[in-house]
Design a protein around this motif. Sequence first.
Motif, mmCIF file in Angstrom:
data_model
loop_
_atom_site.group_PDB
_atom_site.id
_atom_site.type_symbol
_atom_site.label_atom_id
_atom_site.label_comp_id
_atom_site.label_asym_id
_atom_site.label_seq_id
_atom_site.Cartn_x
_atom_site.Cartn_y
_atom_site.Cartn_z
ATOM 1 N N THR A 1 0.865 -1.182 0.000
ATOM 2 C CA THR A 1 0.000 0.000 0.000
ATOM 3 C C THR A 1 0.902 1.231 0.000
ATOM 4 O O THR A 1 2.093 1.142 0.350
ATOM 5 N N PRO A 2 0.372 2.400 -0.346
ATOM 6 C CA PRO A 2 1.184 3.613 -0.263
ATOM 7 C C PRO A 2 1.758 3.839 1.141
ATOM 8 O O PRO A 2 2.915 4.228 1.279
ATOM 9 N N ALA A 3 0.977 3.561 2.160
ATOM 10 C CA ALA A 3 1.460 3.745 3.535
ATOM 11 C C ALA A 3 2.612 2.789 3.846
ATOM 12 O O ALA A 3 3.588 3.180 4.490
ATOM 13 N N GLU A 4 2.507 1.538 3.393
ATOM 14 C CA GLU A 4 3.594 0.575 3.613
ATOM 15 C C GLU A 4 4.851 0.995 2.868
ATOM 16 O O GLU A 4 5.966 0.902 3.388
ATOM 17 N N TYR A 5 4.672 1.463 1.630
ATOM 18 C CA TYR A 5 5.816 1.939 0.851
ATOM 19 C C TYR A 5 6.514 3.097 1.573
ATOM 20 O O TYR A 5 7.737 3.085 1.750
ATOM 21 N N LEU A 6 5.752 4.115 1.994
ATOM 22 C CA LEU A 6 6.351 5.280 2.636
ATOM 23 C C LEU A 6 7.048 4.905 3.942
ATOM 24 O O LEU A 6 8.139 5.409 4.232
ATOM 25 N N ALA A 7 6.430 4.034 4.717
ATOM 26 C CA ALA A 7 7.043 3.621 5.982
ATOM 27 C C ALA A 7 8.386 2.935 5.726
ATOM 28 O O ALA A 7 9.384 3.219 6.402
ATOM 29 N N ALA A 8 8.432 2.052 4.735
ATOM 30 C CA ALA A 8 9.677 1.352 4.411
ATOM 31 C C ALA A 8 10.696 2.298 3.770
ATOM 32 O O ALA A 8 11.893 2.252 4.079
ATOM 33 N N GLU A 9 10.219 3.160 2.889
ATOM 34 C CA GLU A 9 11.109 4.073 2.162
ATOM 35 C C GLU A 9 11.801 5.050 3.098
ATOM 36 O O GLU A 9 12.977 5.379 2.910
ATOM 37 N N ARG A 10 11.105 5.503 4.106
ATOM 38 C CA ARG A 10 11.684 6.479 5.040
ATOM 39 C C ARG A 10 12.764 5.859 5.914
ATOM 40 O O ARG A 10 13.553 6.579 6.525
ATOM 41 N N LYS A 11 12.830 4.532 5.966
ATOM 42 C CA LYS A 11 13.870 3.845 6.739
ATOM 43 C C LYS A 11 14.958 3.263 5.847
ATOM 44 O O LYS A 11 16.004 2.854 6.326
ATOM 45 N N ALA A 12 14.713 3.194 4.537
ATOM 46 C CA ALA A 12 15.608 2.498 3.614
ATOM 47 C C ALA A 12 16.883 3.282 3.328
ATOM 48 O O ALA A 12 16.885 4.513 3.317
ATOM 49 N N ALA A 13 17.961 2.543 3.080
ATOM 50 C CA ALA A 13 19.226 3.161 2.693
ATOM 51 C C ALA A 13 19.228 3.496 1.206
ATOM 52 O O ALA A 13 19.888 4.438 0.774
ATOM 53 N N GLU A 14 18.509 2.734 0.412
ATOM 54 C CA GLU A 14 18.421 2.942 -1.038
ATOM 55 C C GLU A 14 17.032 3.449 -1.402
ATOM 56 O O GLU A 14 16.048 3.082 -0.770
ATOM 57 N N GLU B 1 2.960 16.052 1.166
ATOM 58 C CA GLU B 1 1.931 15.070 1.478
ATOM 59 C C GLU B 1 1.591 15.033 2.966
ATOM 60 O O GLU B 1 0.434 14.858 3.341
ATOM 61 N N ASP B 2 2.600 15.189 3.813
ATOM 62 C CA ASP B 2 2.351 15.116 5.251
ATOM 63 C C ASP B 2 3.406 15.904 6.013
ATOM 64 O O ASP B 2 4.228 16.598 5.407
ATOM 65 N N GLU B 3 3.390 15.771 7.317
ATOM 66 C CA GLU B 3 4.279 16.555 8.182
ATOM 67 C C GLU B 3 5.751 16.166 8.046
ATOM 68 O O GLU B 3 6.630 16.868 8.551
ATOM 69 N N ASN B 4 6.064 15.071 7.358
ATOM 70 C CA ASN B 4 7.465 14.687 7.150
ATOM 71 C C ASN B 4 8.173 15.588 6.144
ATOM 72 O O ASN B 4 9.402 15.590 6.064
ATOM 73 N N VAL B 5 7.420 16.340 5.361
ATOM 74 C CA VAL B 5 7.948 17.311 4.401
ATOM 75 C C VAL B 5 9.010 16.666 3.504
ATOM 76 O O VAL B 5 10.058 17.252 3.236
#
Length: 197
Positions: A10-23, A94-98
Amino acid sequence: MPPLALPYATPAEYLAAERKAAEKSEYINGHVYAMAGASRVHNLIVVNTVSELRTQLRGRRCEAYANDMRVKVERTGMYTYPDVIGLCEEPRFEDENVDTLLNPTVIIEVLSPSTERYDRGEKFAHYRRLESLREYILIAQDIRRIDHYLRDGDTWVLTEVSEPESALVISSLSCTLRLSDIYDRVELSAVGSPPRA
């Protein structure tokens, strides 16, 4: 580009993983795609372009971003990282993470053999759904050439800039990019092997 291991996210799962990913990864239609690293030539062109834009935008309320600013195409749900982004209006996120821009005015992609078809085709089809987008610019890295798409209502008008002393006018940003500045220190003869970007 092959998707990563997740069969669907889901978009939420992607963003959660992407914000922690090194790549970095793109997200399209529920699939996550790893992004390849960039070649020396690709990086030189991006840095030259951003440097020229930043110099011309100084003192104005415009902004330019390179590589790491994620863009979301709200109408299609795509998340991606353009090579260069420019805007002169208040940025919307999109959200407060800017960290996910919703309203780019100008998007610039540096082409490579592995991405050119995608950048000209499917990716541009997504980008055209951005109501804020006024100009889409494709910079070749194997020859001195820039393809410039300018929105005129519902039509996109293509012009090519390829003469050695020519310049590209980015009207949305009130900036001018000379070909000689974009390709500064880029040895086109050294681009014989396919770049990784």
